[in-house]
Design a protein around this motif. Structure first.
Motif, PDB file in Angstrom:
ATOM      1  N   ILE A   1       8.898  47.191  80.976  1.00 52.15           N
ATOM      2  CA  ILE A   1       8.107  46.837  79.806  1.00 52.15           C
ATOM      3  C   ILE A   1       9.050  46.393  78.683  1.00 52.15           C
ATOM      4  CG2 ILE A   1       6.196  48.339  80.397  1.00 52.15           C
ATOM      5  CD1 ILE A   1       7.178  50.365  78.344  1.00 52.15           C
ATOM      6  N   LEU A   2       8.612  45.363  77.949  1.00 54.54           N
ATOM      7  CA  LEU A   2       9.356  44.859  76.800  1.00 54.54           C
ATOM      8  C   LEU A   2       8.740  45.471  75.546  1.00 54.54           C
ATOM      9  CD1 LEU A   2       9.590  41.063  77.730  1.00 54.54           C
ATOM     10  CD2 LEU A   2      11.421  42.754  77.889  1.00 54.54           C
ATOM     11  N   CYS A   3       9.543  46.221  74.797  1.00 55.92           N
ATOM     12  CA  CYS A   3       9.044  46.921  73.617  1.00 55.92           C
ATOM     13  C   CYS A   3       9.601  46.308  72.337  1.00 55.92           C
ATOM     14  CB  CYS A   3       9.437  48.398  73.672  1.00 55.92           C
ATOM     15  SG  CYS A   3       8.734  49.298  75.081  1.00 55.92           S
ATOM     16  N   HIS A   4       8.770  46.342  71.297  1.00 57.83           N
ATOM     17  CA  HIS A   4       9.203  45.840  69.996  1.00 57.83           C
ATOM     18  C   HIS A   4       9.974  46.892  69.221  1.00 57.83           C
ATOM     19  CE1 HIS A   4       9.291  43.816  66.163  1.00 57.83           C
ATOM     20  NE2 HIS A   4       8.558  44.764  65.598  1.00 57.83           N
TER      21      HIS A   4
ATOM     22  N   ARG B   1       6.441  63.000  89.001  1.00 57.21           N
ATOM     23  CA  ARG B   1       6.449  62.182  87.795  1.00 57.21           C
ATOM     24  C   ARG B   1       6.716  60.737  88.179  1.00 57.21           C
ATOM     25  NH1 ARG B   1      12.138  64.273  85.073  1.00 57.21           N
ATOM     26  NH2 ARG B   1      13.521  63.655  86.776  1.00 57.21           N
ATOM     27  N   LYS B   2       6.301  59.820  87.341  1.00 62.82           N
ATOM     28  CA  LYS B   2       6.468  58.398  87.605  1.00 62.82           C
ATOM     29  C   LYS B   2       7.287  57.798  86.473  1.00 62.82           C
ATOM     30  CE  LYS B   2       2.052  58.190  90.065  1.00 62.82           C
ATOM     31  NZ  LYS B   2       1.668  59.577  89.860  1.00 62.82           N
ATOM     32  N   ASN B   3       8.158  56.869  86.829  1.00 58.94           N
ATOM     33  CA  ASN B   3       9.102  56.322  85.872  1.00 58.94           C
ATOM     34  C   ASN B   3       8.851  54.849  85.598  1.00 58.94           C
ATOM     35  OD1 ASN B   3      10.380  58.857  86.081  1.00 58.94           O
ATOM     36  ND2 ASN B   3      11.620  58.143  87.806  1.00 58.94           N
ATOM     37  N   VAL B   4       9.412  54.372  84.490  1.00 65.83           N
ATOM     38  CA  VAL B   4       9.275  52.977  84.111  1.00 65.83           C
ATOM     39  C   VAL B   4      10.562  52.509  83.446  1.00 65.83           C
ATOM     40  CG1 VAL B   4       8.271  53.523  81.848  1.00 65.83           C
ATOM     41  CG2 VAL B   4       7.821  51.299  82.900  1.00 65.83           C
ATOM     42  N   GLY B   5      10.904  51.246  83.676  1.00 68.13           N
ATOM     43  CA  GLY B   5      12.061  50.651  83.017  1.00 68.13           C
ATOM     44  C   GLY B   5      11.655  50.137  81.649  1.00 68.13           C
ATOM     45  N   VAL B   6      12.425  50.468  80.630  1.00 63.17           N
ATOM     46  CA  VAL B   6      12.102  50.111  79.251  1.00 63.17           C
ATOM     47  C   VAL B   6      13.187  49.205  78.687  1.00 63.17           C
ATOM     48  CG1 VAL B   6      11.784  50.983  76.912  1.00 63.17           C
ATOM     49  CG2 VAL B   6      10.833  52.233  78.858  1.00 63.17           C
ATOM     50  N   ARG B   7      12.756  48.090  78.075  1.00 63.25           N
ATOM     51  CA  ARG B   7      13.678  47.155  77.433  1.00 63.25           C
ATOM     52  C   ARG B   7      13.260  46.919  75.993  1.00 63.25           C
ATOM     53  NH1 ARG B   7      16.657  42.407  78.664  1.00 63.25           N
ATOM     54  NH2 ARG B   7      17.715  43.606  77.061  1.00 63.25           N
ATOM     55  N   MET B   8      14.246  46.771  75.113  1.00 61.18           N
ATOM     56  CA  MET B   8      14.026  46.355  73.731  1.00 61.18           C
ATOM     57  C   MET B   8      15.048  45.247  73.458  1.00 61.18           C
ATOM     58  SD  MET B   8      14.192  48.442  70.111  1.00 61.18           S
ATOM     59  CE  MET B   8      13.338  49.872  70.742  1.00 61.18           C
ATOM     60  N   PRO B   9      14.719  44.008  73.824  1.00 61.72           N
ATOM     61  CA  PRO B   9      15.701  42.912  73.774  1.00 61.72           C
ATOM     62  C   PRO B   9      16.132  42.555  72.352  1.00 61.72           C
ATOM     63  CG  PRO B   9      13.840  42.371  75.185  1.00 61.72           C
ATOM     64  CD  PRO B   9      13.443  43.580  74.399  1.00 61.72           C
ATOM     65  N   ASP B  10      17.395  42.216  72.227  1.00 63.69           N
ATOM     66  CA  ASP B  10      17.942  41.732  70.958  1.00 63.69           C
ATOM     67  C   ASP B  10      17.879  40.204  70.973  1.00 63.69           C
ATOM     68  OD1 ASP B  10      19.175  41.528  68.525  1.00 63.69           O
ATOM     69  OD2 ASP B  10      21.202  41.882  69.285  1.00 63.69           O
ATOM     70  N   ASP B  11      16.653  39.685  70.956  1.00 61.70           N
ATOM     71  CA  ASP B  11      16.420  38.247  71.021  1.00 61.70           C
ATOM     72  C   ASP B  11      15.340  37.894  70.006  1.00 61.70           C
ATOM     73  OD1 ASP B  11      16.712  35.593  72.837  1.00 61.70           O
ATOM     74  OD2 ASP B  11      14.591  35.910  72.335  1.00 61.70           O
TER      75      ASP B  11
ATOM     76  N   ILE C   1      13.390  35.228  69.554  1.00 60.43           N
ATOM     77  CA  ILE C   1      12.142  34.674  70.076  1.00 60.43           C
ATOM     78  C   ILE C   1      11.294  35.770  70.704  1.00 60.43           C
ATOM     79  CG2 ILE C   1      11.120  33.087  71.744  1.00 60.43           C
ATOM     80  CD1 ILE C   1      13.550  31.286  71.401  1.00 60.43           C
ATOM     81  N   CYS C   2      11.917  36.559  71.548  1.00 64.66           N
ATOM     82  CA  CYS C   2      11.211  37.644  72.227  1.00 64.66           C
ATOM     83  C   CYS C   2      10.634  38.640  71.228  1.00 64.66           C
ATOM     84  CB  CYS C   2      12.164  38.346  73.195  1.00 64.66           C
ATOM     85  SG  CYS C   2      11.393  39.625  74.203  1.00 64.66           S
ATOM     86  N   GLN C   3      11.418  39.023  70.236  1.00 68.16           N
ATOM     87  CA  GLN C   3      10.948  39.993  69.251  1.00 68.16           C
ATOM     88  C   GLN C   3       9.828  39.423  68.388  1.00 68.16           C
ATOM     89  OE1 GLN C   3      11.392  43.189  68.654  1.00 68.16           O
ATOM     90  NE2 GLN C   3      12.798  43.479  70.365  1.00 68.16           N
ATOM     91  N   ALA C   4       9.881  38.122  68.102  1.00 65.52           N
ATOM     92  CA  ALA C   4       8.820  37.493  67.315  1.00 65.52           C
ATOM     93  C   ALA C   4       7.489  37.567  68.061  1.00 65.52           C
ATOM     94  CB  ALA C   4       9.181  36.045  67.011  1.00 65.52           C
ATOM     95  N   ILE C   5       7.528  37.406  69.384  1.00 67.49           N
ATOM     96  CA  ILE C   5       6.313  37.504  70.197  1.00 67.49           C
ATOM     97  C   ILE C   5       5.830  38.954  70.267  1.00 67.49           C
ATOM     98  CG2 ILE C   5       5.374  37.236  72.531  1.00 67.49           C
ATOM     99  CD1 ILE C   5       7.294  34.850  72.875  1.00 67.49           C
TER     100      ILE C   5
ATOM    101  N   ALA D   1       0.538  45.761  72.053  1.00 70.20           N
ATOM    102  CA  ALA D   1       1.143  46.617  73.073  1.00 70.20           C
ATOM    103  C   ALA D   1       2.349  45.890  73.662  1.00 70.20           C
ATOM    104  CB  ALA D   1       0.127  46.945  74.172  1.00 70.20           C
ATOM    105  N   PRO D   2       3.234  46.602  74.338  1.00 67.44           N
ATOM    106  CA  PRO D   2       4.382  45.948  74.980  1.00 67.44           C
ATOM    107  C   PRO D   2       3.934  44.954  76.048  1.00 67.44           C
ATOM    108  CG  PRO D   2       4.741  48.316  74.817  1.00 67.44           C
ATOM    109  CD  PRO D   2       3.303  48.070  74.450  1.00 67.44           C
ATOM    110  N   LEU D   3       4.873  44.185  76.546  1.00 66.96           N
ATOM    111  CA  LEU D   3       4.612  43.248  77.627  1.00 66.96           C
ATOM    112  C   LEU D   3       5.197  43.786  78.923  1.00 66.96           C
ATOM    113  CD1 LEU D   3       5.472  39.806  75.956  1.00 66.96           C
ATOM    114  CD2 LEU D   3       3.217  40.843  76.242  1.00 66.96           C
ATOM    115  N   ILE D   4       4.462  43.590  80.011  1.00 66.55           N
ATOM    116  CA  ILE D   4       4.989  43.866  81.340  1.00 66.55           C
ATOM    117  C   ILE D   4       5.863  42.679  81.722  1.00 66.55           C
ATOM    118  CG2 ILE D   4       4.387  44.051  83.786  1.00 66.55           C
ATOM    119  CD1 ILE D   4       3.683  46.511  82.471  1.00 66.55           C
ATOM    120  N   CYS D   5       6.978  42.919  82.374  1.00 66.01           N
ATOM    121  CA  CYS D   5       7.842  41.791  82.715  1.00 66.01           C
ATOM    122  C   CYS D   5       8.559  42.001  84.034  1.00 66.01           C
ATOM    123  CB  CYS D   5       8.867  41.552  81.604  1.00 66.01           C
ATOM    124  SG  CYS D   5      10.175  42.802  81.531  1.00 66.01           S
TER     125      CYS D   5
END
Length: 296
Positions: free
Chosen positions: A121-124, A186-196, A198-202, A208-212
């Motif tokens: 997931i892409l998080c802001h 338990r179930k796990n998920v990969g978490v990203r907070m990109p330093d970009d 364009i991505c952060q503007a979206i 909610a976050p984006l699945i990617c």
């Protein structure tokens, strides 16, 4: 004044482009250099930098985020269940709205990803991480300090942190449909907070976050870094849009498993290995390959 109609929305006006074109001459030079290497880029490039090819919405945005107003139709499409390509601080990602189940299923079909493969997931912000995961581990009194302060120095940045998912996270994001996932404690998920930019503007405009998932050549284990090639390859597979932020380097994020202490590096990438991370040897990493999400 030039106008373009996007998927039934009201016409979008681009008269501001003529005023901003000279302001970003350096961007134009970069694009010109890319054109020489990839003639196909010409068919997606015009004076408005906004195109629609065979149903695919193609938007070229400045990597600095200075023209983030052009991303409004992308945000609107994502909120309506679209699946498309956006840049991150590492690679390009195919993404869709976290809350739209049909969009997630379509993303899996476009990339031919099995239901047992976890997504990222892409998080802001850290607020998103707090809502959709159990958070980062605290100290255990045995030399492992509170890691949240250390993680704050890494994010935003080129890392995928694997965390325990919370109940707010849809099942499509984690390993569902398999025996191991069904009975896992338990179930796990990969978490990203990109330093970009364009991505952060979206992400900022999403509720909610984006699945990617990452993007590779069809039937090849090689990253795709040119948005024009991505559009040509995956457009026919069902993509709704592509945001062109320039050609990227073929370098993925560093994947760190935070579900156990000390944190283990499952894949070394662009992110620097910190002293509080343990770099696994190849043999151990291969055993837990299925823990690595389709991370960008």
């Amino acid at each position: 004044m030039e106008m373009a109609r996007v998927c039934g929305h009201k016409p979008l006006h681009f008269d501001a482009l003529s005023r901003s074109h000279n302001k970003h001459n350096s961007r134009g030079l970069v694009v010109s250099m890319v054109i020489k290497r990839s003639p196909k880029r010409l068919k997606y490039t015009d004076t408005t930098r906004f195109n629609k090819e065979g149903g695919l919405v193609y938007i070229e945005a400045d990597p600095s985020g200075s023209d983030s107003w052009k991303l409004e139709p992308v945000v609107n499409l994502l909120k309506q269940g679209a699946v498309g390509v956006i840049p991150t601080d590492t690679l390009y990602a195919i993404a869709c709205d976290l809350t739209n189940h049909s969009a997630i299923e379509r993303l899996r079909r476009i990339k031919n990803i099995d239901a047992s493969k976890p997504l990222s997931i892409l998080c802001h912000s850290f607020r998103d991480i707090d809502k959709y995961t159990a958070g980062f581990p605290c100290g255990d009194g045995q030399g492992n300090a509170n890691l949240f302060k250390a993680v704050k120095l890494c994010l935003p940045g080129p890392y995928t942190f694997i965390l325990m998912a919370s109940k707010a996270l849809p099942k499509q994001c984690i390993r569902f449909g398999t025996t191991s996932a069904k009975y896992a404690s338990r179930k796990n998920v990969g978490v990203r907070m990109p330093d970009d930019a364009i991505c952060q503007a979206i992400l900022k405009e999403m509720s909610a976050p984006l699945i990617c998932t990452s993007i590779k050549f069809l039937n090849e284990d090689e990253w795709m870094i040119d948005p024009v090639m991505i559009a040509d390859t995956y457009g026919p597979e069902g993509l709704d849009f592509v945001v062109d932020g320039g050609v990227r380097l073929a370098q993925s994020s560093t994947v760190v498993d935070m579900t156990k202490l000390p944190p283990r590096v499952l894949r070394e990438g662009k992110g620097t290995i910190s002293e509080w991370m343990v770099l696994e040897d190849d043999a151990e990493t291969d055993v837990e390959e299925d823990l690595i999400p389709a991370a960008i």
